[in-house]
Design an enzyme around this catalytic site. Structure first.
Site, PDB file in Angstrom:
ATOM      1  N   THR A 129       4.548   1.852  -6.755  1.00  0.00           N
ATOM      2  CA  THR A 129       5.166   0.219  -6.965  1.00  0.00           C
ATOM      3  C   THR A 129       4.721  -0.272  -5.743  1.00  0.00           C
ATOM      4  O   THR A 129       4.439  -1.620  -5.529  1.00  0.00           O
ATOM      5  CB  THR A 129       6.608   0.306  -7.459  1.00  0.00           C
ATOM      6  N   ASN A 130       5.292   0.307  -4.834  1.00  0.00           N
ATOM      7  CA  ASN A 130       5.490  -0.535  -3.129  1.00  0.00           C
ATOM      8  C   ASN A 130       4.918   0.364  -2.498  1.00  0.00           C
ATOM      9  O   ASN A 130       4.794   1.849  -2.487  1.00  0.00           O
ATOM     10  CB  ASN A 130       6.899  -0.692  -2.888  1.00  0.00           C
ATOM     11  N   THR A 131       4.226   0.012  -1.341  1.00  0.00           N
ATOM     12  CA  THR A 131       3.697   0.569  -0.149  1.00  0.00           C
ATOM     13  C   THR A 131       4.362   0.096   1.047  1.00  0.00           C
ATOM     14  O   THR A 131       4.699  -0.952   1.332  1.00  0.00           O
ATOM     15  CB  THR A 131       2.124   0.177   0.116  1.00  0.00           C
ATOM     16  N   VAL A 132       4.818   1.194   1.951  1.00  0.00           N
ATOM     17  CA  VAL A 132       5.863   1.144   2.911  1.00  0.00           C
ATOM     18  C   VAL A 132       5.127   1.464   4.232  1.00  0.00           C
ATOM     19  O   VAL A 132       4.540   2.400   4.238  1.00  0.00           O
ATOM     20  CB  VAL A 132       7.148   1.595   2.759  1.00  0.00           C
ATOM     21  N   ASP A 165       4.046  12.673  -1.722  1.00  0.00           N
ATOM     22  CA  ASP A 165       5.525  12.266  -1.601  1.00  0.00           C
ATOM     23  C   ASP A 165       6.527  13.290  -1.599  1.00  0.00           C
ATOM     24  O   ASP A 165       7.492  13.054  -0.805  1.00  0.00           O
ATOM     25  CB  ASP A 165       6.139  11.047  -2.533  1.00  0.00           C
ATOM     26  N   ARG A 166       6.378  14.072  -2.582  1.00  0.00           N
ATOM     27  CA  ARG A 166       7.275  15.200  -2.704  1.00  0.00           C
ATOM     28  C   ARG A 166       7.260  15.886  -1.623  1.00  0.00           C
ATOM     29  O   ARG A 166       8.227  16.727  -1.085  1.00  0.00           O
ATOM     30  CB  ARG A 166       7.159  15.696  -4.207  1.00  0.00           C
ATOM     31  N   ASP A 197      14.940  11.616  -5.484  1.00  0.00           N
ATOM     32  CA  ASP A 197      14.070  10.403  -5.209  1.00  0.00           C
ATOM     33  C   ASP A 197      14.002   9.477  -6.270  1.00  0.00           C
ATOM     34  O   ASP A 197      13.264   9.683  -7.327  1.00  0.00           O
ATOM     35  CB  ASP A 197      12.553  10.895  -4.534  1.00  0.00           C
ATOM     36  N   THR A 226       9.522   5.073  -8.738  1.00  0.00           N
ATOM     37  CA  THR A 226       8.824   4.679 -10.179  1.00  0.00           C
ATOM     38  C   THR A 226       9.294   5.746 -11.079  1.00  0.00           C
ATOM     39  O   THR A 226       9.546   5.576 -12.244  1.00  0.00           O
ATOM     40  CB  THR A 226       7.425   4.507 -10.138  1.00  0.00           C
TER      41      THR A 226
END
Length: 260
Positions: free
Chosen positions: A10-13, A109-110, A129, A132
């Site tokens: 969904t998002n990029t940080v 991410d995990r 977490d 999404t």
């Protein structure tokens, strides 16, 4: 300075690190069509607005969207003159083991959350977490990633409910005052909020029972603060766990000499 990039569905940080201090933090929607030039204009504009004079020398990327990685690599090469580390690629070493079924690919991410969680809280840990997807990552006593659970994300569930049932509106998730809703919106909010409280509690209880040891439960992700309001659900909340993990992985690769 290190630029850490976490690209989710969904998002990029983006986070800018000066040593062990995070001096900038920005979020944008994830779009695989966005070019390196567009990333740079957006990022440099935000840094200028905050008066940040960045001398970026290193870049590390974690992405669950493979198509985005190419343009992020170009961004790093073209504008920062550095080859980025990409979590999950063979050249990016992890400071923890990954013990899962052979042939299984674990989301970067995990792995990043596992590294950060273990560094701060030690082993025998569950990282929840709220992204999404709502993921549960299990960290062994020695810091190894040993598996977990994937459930539909909170907002994903709400969107599915709205699209599948014509009479149900789109609603924003919030903690309802009462369990019993007296209107459609309140009923949906109660179902989703308390349903996910039950889901988190039951899954964590079963992980602990299966592991046979006491375990700490840490929450992170966009909706984590909302569920943190529920007493005894989590031991702690971390708003920048992924960025902490990216910095640790970058340091580890520097230390062992895999990334000059």
């Amino acid at each position: 300075m290190l630029l850490a990039v976490d690209c989710g569905n969904t998002n990029t940080v983006f986070a800018l690190w000066d040593g062990d201090q995070m001096i900038g933090h920005w979020r944008t929607s994830t779009e695989w069509q966005r070019t390196a030039d567009q990333y740079y204009v957006w990022l440099s504009t935000l840094m200028n607005l905050q008066g940040i004079k960045a001398q970026i020398t290193d870049v590390i990327i974690s992405s669950t969207v493979p198509r985005v990685v190419f343009n992020l690599r170009v961004l790093s090469d073209r504008y920062f003159k550095t080859r980025p580390l990409v979590v999950g690629k063979p050249e990016c070493a992890l400071p923890v083991d990954v013990r899962v079924d052979e042939g299984t690919t674990v989301g970067p991410d995990r792995l990043v959350n596992t590294v950060a969680g273990y560094h701060k809280y030690g082993g025998d840990l569950i990282v929840v977490d709220f992204g999404t997807a709502t993921t549960f990552d299990v960290v062994a006593v020695d810091g190894a990633y040993v598996g977990g659970v994937i459930a539909p994300g909170v907002n994903l569930s709400l969107e599915a409910l709205h699209h599948a049932a014509a009479a149900l509106p789109h609603v924003d998730i919030s903690k309802p005052q009462n369990v019993i809703g007296t209107n459609t919106v309140a009923c949906m909010q109660s179902g989703v909020f308390w349903g996910y409280v039950g889901l988190v509690r039951e899954i964590c209880d079963r992980i602990k029972a299966e592991s046979g040891v006491p375990m700490k439960v840490i929450s992170t992700g966009g909706l984590a603060p909302l569920f943190q309001q529920t007493a005894d659900l989590f031991d702690a909340y971390e708003d920048d766990l992924t960025m902490q993990g990216l910095r640790r992985i970058h340091e580890h690769n520097k230390d062992i000499g895999t990334h000059a």
